[in-house]
Enzyme design. Structure first.
Site, PDB file in Angstrom:
ATOM      1  N   ARG A  75       0.720  -1.125  -0.063  1.00 55.71           N
ATOM      2  CA  ARG A  75       0.032  -0.024  -0.005  1.00 55.71           C
ATOM      3  C   ARG A  75       0.876   1.205  -0.160  1.00 55.71           C
ATOM      4  O   ARG A  75       1.883   1.250   0.707  1.00 55.71           O
ATOM      5  CB  ARG A  75      -0.718   0.008   1.382  1.00 55.71           C
ATOM      6  CG  ARG A  75      -1.917   1.107   1.299  1.00 55.71           C
ATOM      7  CD  ARG A  75      -2.579   1.094   2.705  1.00 55.71           C
ATOM      8  NE  ARG A  75      -3.414  -0.107   2.827  1.00 55.71           N
ATOM      9  CZ  ARG A  75      -3.762  -0.587   3.625  1.00 55.71           C
ATOM     10  NH1 ARG A  75      -3.453  -0.060   5.109  1.00 55.71           N
ATOM     11  NH2 ARG A  75      -4.626  -1.834   3.804  1.00 55.71           N
ATOM     12  N   ARG A 144      -1.248   6.751   9.765  1.00 61.65           N
ATOM     13  CA  ARG A 144      -1.774   6.403   8.429  1.00 61.65           C
ATOM     14  C   ARG A 144      -1.760   7.531   7.286  1.00 61.65           C
ATOM     15  O   ARG A 144      -1.370   8.731   7.798  1.00 61.65           O
ATOM     16  CB  ARG A 144      -3.000   5.419   8.422  1.00 61.65           C
ATOM     17  CG  ARG A 144      -3.036   4.412   9.331  1.00 61.65           C
ATOM     18  CD  ARG A 144      -2.120   3.182   8.982  1.00 61.65           C
ATOM     19  NE  ARG A 144      -2.346   1.842   9.797  1.00 61.65           N
ATOM     20  CZ  ARG A 144      -2.991   1.111   9.552  1.00 61.65           C
ATOM     21  NH1 ARG A 144      -4.049   1.038   8.647  1.00 61.65           N
ATOM     22  NH2 ARG A 144      -2.986  -0.253  10.503  1.00 61.65           N
ATOM     23  N   LYS A 228      -3.364   1.762  15.361  1.00 63.03           N
ATOM     24  CA  LYS A 228      -3.448   2.480  13.923  1.00 63.03           C
ATOM     25  C   LYS A 228      -4.103   4.134  14.492  1.00 63.03           C
ATOM     26  O   LYS A 228      -4.909   4.142  15.194  1.00 63.03           O
ATOM     27  CB  LYS A 228      -4.107   2.115  12.862  1.00 63.03           C
ATOM     28  CG  LYS A 228      -5.578   1.677  12.926  1.00 63.03           C
ATOM     29  CD  LYS A 228      -6.180   1.072  12.021  1.00 63.03           C
ATOM     30  CE  LYS A 228      -7.320   0.292  12.132  1.00 63.03           C
ATOM     31  NZ  LYS A 228      -8.154  -0.299  10.951  1.00 63.03           N
ATOM     32  N   LYS A 230      -5.440   7.672  12.492  1.00 63.35           N
ATOM     33  CA  LYS A 230      -5.731   8.196  11.170  1.00 63.35           C
ATOM     34  C   LYS A 230      -6.073   9.768  11.313  1.00 63.35           C
ATOM     35  O   LYS A 230      -6.684  10.100  12.137  1.00 63.35           O
ATOM     36  CB  LYS A 230      -6.967   7.473  10.776  1.00 63.35           C
ATOM     37  CG  LYS A 230      -6.822   5.962  10.486  1.00 63.35           C
ATOM     38  CD  LYS A 230      -7.845   5.242   9.843  1.00 63.35           C
ATOM     39  CE  LYS A 230      -7.562   3.750   9.537  1.00 63.35           C
ATOM     40  NZ  LYS A 230      -8.621   2.906   9.058  1.00 63.35           N
ATOM     41  N   CYS A 451     -15.250  -3.266   0.175  1.00 62.04           N
ATOM     42  CA  CYS A 451     -13.533  -3.396   0.574  1.00 62.04           C
ATOM     43  C   CYS A 451     -13.109  -4.734  -0.218  1.00 62.04           C
ATOM     44  O   CYS A 451     -14.084  -5.425  -0.787  1.00 62.04           O
ATOM     45  CB  CYS A 451     -13.397  -3.698   2.161  1.00 62.04           C
ATOM     46  SG  CYS A 451     -14.233  -5.331   2.617  1.00 62.04           S
ATOM     47  N   CYS A 457      -8.140 -10.712   1.641  1.00 63.44           N
ATOM     48  CA  CYS A 457      -8.081 -10.134   3.002  1.00 63.44           C
ATOM     49  C   CYS A 457      -8.168 -11.339   4.046  1.00 63.44           C
ATOM     50  O   CYS A 457      -9.131 -11.991   3.829  1.00 63.44           O
ATOM     51  CB  CYS A 457      -9.040  -9.262   3.315  1.00 63.44           C
ATOM     52  SG  CYS A 457      -8.972  -8.481   4.563  1.00 63.44           S
ATOM     53  N   CYS A 496     -16.317  -7.935   6.441  1.00 61.12           N
ATOM     54  CA  CYS A 496     -16.002  -8.107   7.942  1.00 61.12           C
ATOM     55  C   CYS A 496     -16.416  -6.939   8.822  1.00 61.12           C
ATOM     56  O   CYS A 496     -16.658  -5.794   7.995  1.00 61.12           O
ATOM     57  CB  CYS A 496     -14.372  -8.466   8.261  1.00 61.12           C
ATOM     58  SG  CYS A 496     -13.428  -7.241   8.362  1.00 61.12           S
ATOM     59  N   CYS A 500     -13.428  -1.147   6.644  1.00 62.42           N
ATOM     60  CA  CYS A 500     -12.751  -0.424   5.737  1.00 62.42           C
ATOM     61  C   CYS A 500     -13.396   0.267   4.696  1.00 62.42           C
ATOM     62  O   CYS A 500     -12.532   1.479   4.275  1.00 62.42           O
ATOM     63  CB  CYS A 500     -11.705  -1.606   5.168  1.00 62.42           C
ATOM     64  SG  CYS A 500     -10.647  -2.183   6.178  1.00 62.42           S
TER      65      CYS A 500
END
Length: 646
Positions: A75, A144, A228, A230, A451, A457, A496, A500
């Site tokens: 990414r 991120r 994470k 953001k 996603c 994934c 899930c 995302c």
């Protein structure tokens, strides 16, 4: 001295120990990269994330008794979605040479390459860095990709400030470890753009305990962040980046002359959750206050330090900053930030209403040049049948050397286009089957997101990217039969609960819970300013029509003028929706035109289409303006009619 306050009865998570022993993200990753194996160990995988990559396996290719089909997803770190021409051409080439021949625009304005083998990972990363790109910090327990509105308006200074400070905040919070260049470029530090002096100075400024002195990571320390982190920077009114979903969002505030004065601050957003864990939940950010432009770096460091030092490092499900805000409340959080900041935070300034914009189609950018927003269904840049987006973009970038901005709705904006280039660019795209008129795109598709989910994934429970086109087609067919052909709303799907594709802000959200079954979330707004709520826990995808028919009929009969679907669901409440659905007779509100009428049976069976026919079916659906399942149904009717079985 900065410490991490952990309750004595709580034990640090395993990953905290791994980060501490890694020598600032080096080992065991550096050693294992040199080994002739197909995959990394679990410990190395965790560190690999900080470098911008996830180890995955293609579940479509699993064979019992054989090793998993290990591959890496890589990414980019692209603040504000900026992709220079040179970088795009490199990514496109690498996806062909080492990836699965596609690129994917992420919902955080980066590119992903899927399918890279371990042996090719170093070459891939090094070529990205040498082409003005980076993957450092695209994943892992740190800041991120910093998001910003993608529209390249040159005559609106607030947009230029948003880009500028997205870059500067990204630089401020970039990991300083030398591990990245040591591992992937053999110690050669390639600098694509020089950092601003003000950012360098701010990183080293102490600010009441915000930094670690004499440390390779002055802001993060050896443990980095609990999870994470953001950030986004936007302009008043522009919610093209889902402003409420970030740990921190800055909103540019200018004076009447268009000069930057400072930023409004929102904090505590985040959408990830875990099924059947009620202490995990999506949350939208709270207004915190206002900061003058000269203090913005110190305030960002103060917020980071508060989460770094007080975030939960024992339970990773409870480690995001949103839980700190939820547990403490805004006042306590703000007070702790002010301790690190060294001064009071000014009151939040009034803002106009937020509006979502996707900037598709042709626009003037304010300096005599043009920009073009291109819809990318589910963010997948590929060649499929007559739709050759990947080839078209390569031809355009090679010929005109244009920069691009990726959007938070996983679309692409090409900009700095001379008016004399417009016809040639349009011809290339049209020839390759790409629709340039946004009004010709079904709004259900235009405003949808999914996603990647299966097959790569590792967290996916069920399909998302591959399922959403069929789901959208079925929703459209149902709406058509209910006399609601012009209806549209924001649909988002994830495989899930991690969120995302931000389904919890959608008017209609699908969240995978078991194979081919989704939670349904309703009640978000078209402009993504309010959380949706869970309406039902398990809806088998085969029941889609029978499930939504009564809900859509109730909406049609009881909506207020111009009221959107999500706002309607929130206004009337779920009890009313459920009561109407319970008493509704399926098919009772279908169009009376028998040539169009379809009654959907409960638990209807799905029909699979061979892979080689799917691109042709999709082409036909687009050319004829009909859903794919309607084409299949008509073909089956013709077949049975000819056989005399009607």
């Amino acid at each position: 001295m900065v410490q991490t306050p952990i309750s004595p009865d709580k034990k640090l998570s395993k990953l905290e120990g791994l980060k501490e022993k890694s020598n600032f993200l080096r080992e065991p990753l550096a050693t294992e990269l040199l080994e002739d194996t197909t995959h990394f160990s679990e410990n190395a995988i965790q560190l690999l994330k900080f470098h911008g990559s996830y180890q995955q396996d293609n579940r479509d290719n699993r064979v019992k008794g054989q090793e998993k089909d290990y591959q890496m997803m890589l990414r980019t770190r692209s603040p504000g979605g900026f992709i220079p021409a040179e970088l795009y051409l490199t990514l496109e080439r690498l996806s062909e040479e080492y990836g699965n021949h596609t690129l994917r625009v992420t919902t955080r304005q980066g590119f992903q390459i899927h399918g890279i083998l371990k042996k090719n990972l170093k070459t891939t990363i090094s070529e990205i860095v040498r082409s003005m790109g980076s993957t450092l910090g695209a994943c892992g327990d740190l800041n991120r990709n910093v998001m910003a509105p993608p529209a390249p308006f040159k005559n609106k200074p607030e947009y230029q400030y948003a880009w500028e400070y997205a870059n500067k905040i990204a630089d401020l919070l970039t990991p300083q470890t030398g591990a990245y260049y040591e591992i992937w470029l053999d110690g050669e530090k390639v600098i694509s753009a020089e950092e601003a002096e003000e950012v360098k100075a701010a990183r080293q400024r102490n600010g009441n305990g915000t930094i670690f002195h004499d440390c390779e990571e002055p802001i993060y320390g050896k443990h980095y962040m609990p999870r994470k982190f953001k950030c986004s920077v936007t302009v008043p009114g522009d919610n093209s980046i889902d402003v409420y979903t970030h740990d921190v969002s800055l909103v540019v505030i200018t004076n009447k002359k268009g000069k930057l004065e400072g930023f409004n601050i929102l904090a505590g957003g985040g959408l990830g959750r875990t099924h059947k864990k009620e202490d995990t939940f999506p949350r939208i950010a709270d207004p915190i206050g206002y900061v003058a432009k000269e203090d913005v770096y110190d305030l960002m460091k103060a917020i980071v330090a508060t989460q770094r030092d007080y975030g939960d490092r024992s339970d990773r499900r409870h480690a995001r900053m949103k839980y700190l805000l939820e547990d403490w409340g805004v006042d306590k959080f703000k007070a702790k930030v002010e301790e690190y900041f060294g001064k009071s935070i000014a009151p939040f300034k009034d803002l106009p209403k937020w509006k979502y914009q996707d900037f598709l189609g042709w626009h003037e950018q304010g300096d005599g040049k043009l920009f073009l927003g291109i819809s990318v269904e589910n963010g997948r840049v590929k060649n499929e049948g007559k739709f050759q987006l990947k080839t078209a973009l390569r031809e355009i970038i090679e010929q005109f050397h244009l920069p691009m901005r990726l959007t938070a709705n996983h679309n692409i904006i090409l900009y700095d286009i001379e008016p004399t280039q417009k016809q040639s660019i349009a011809k290339i795209l049209t020839k390759r089957g790409i629709e340039l008129n946004p009004e010709a795109i079904d709004p259900l598709i235009r405003y949808s997101m999914a996603c990647p989910a299966f097959p790569t994934c590792g967290l996916a429970i069920t399909e998302s990217e591959r399922a959403l086109p069929g789901v959208i087609a079925r929703l459209r067919t149902l709406l058509d039969h209910l006399g609601m052909a012009e209806e549209n709303f924001v649909v988002r799907m994830t495989g899930c609960p991690n969120g995302c594709a931000r389904p919890y802000m959608a008017e209609l959200g699908f969240v995978g819970i078991v194979p081919e079954t989704y939670q349904i979330w309703l009640g978000g707004t078209p402009d993504q300013t309010r959380l949706a709520k869970p309406y039902t826990d398990k809806m088998p995808v085969e029941d889609l029509e029978t499930f939504f028919e009564p809900i859509f009929v109730y909406f049609k009969q009881n909506r207020q003028p111009e009221e959107s679907f999500g706002i309607f669901c929130d206004r009337v409440g779920f009890d009313a929706l459920r009561q109407f659905s319970a008493n509704y007779t399926l098919g009772s509100y279908m169009e009376t035109d028998t040539s169009k009428k379809r009654k959907f049976r409960k638990n209807q069976q799905r029909v699979s289409v061979p892979d080689e026919l799917f691109p042709r079916l999709k082409d036909a659906a687009k050319q004829e303006g009909r859903p794919m399942n309607q084409i299949i149904a008509d073909a089956l009717n013709d077949y049975f009619t000819k056989r005399g079985n009607n």
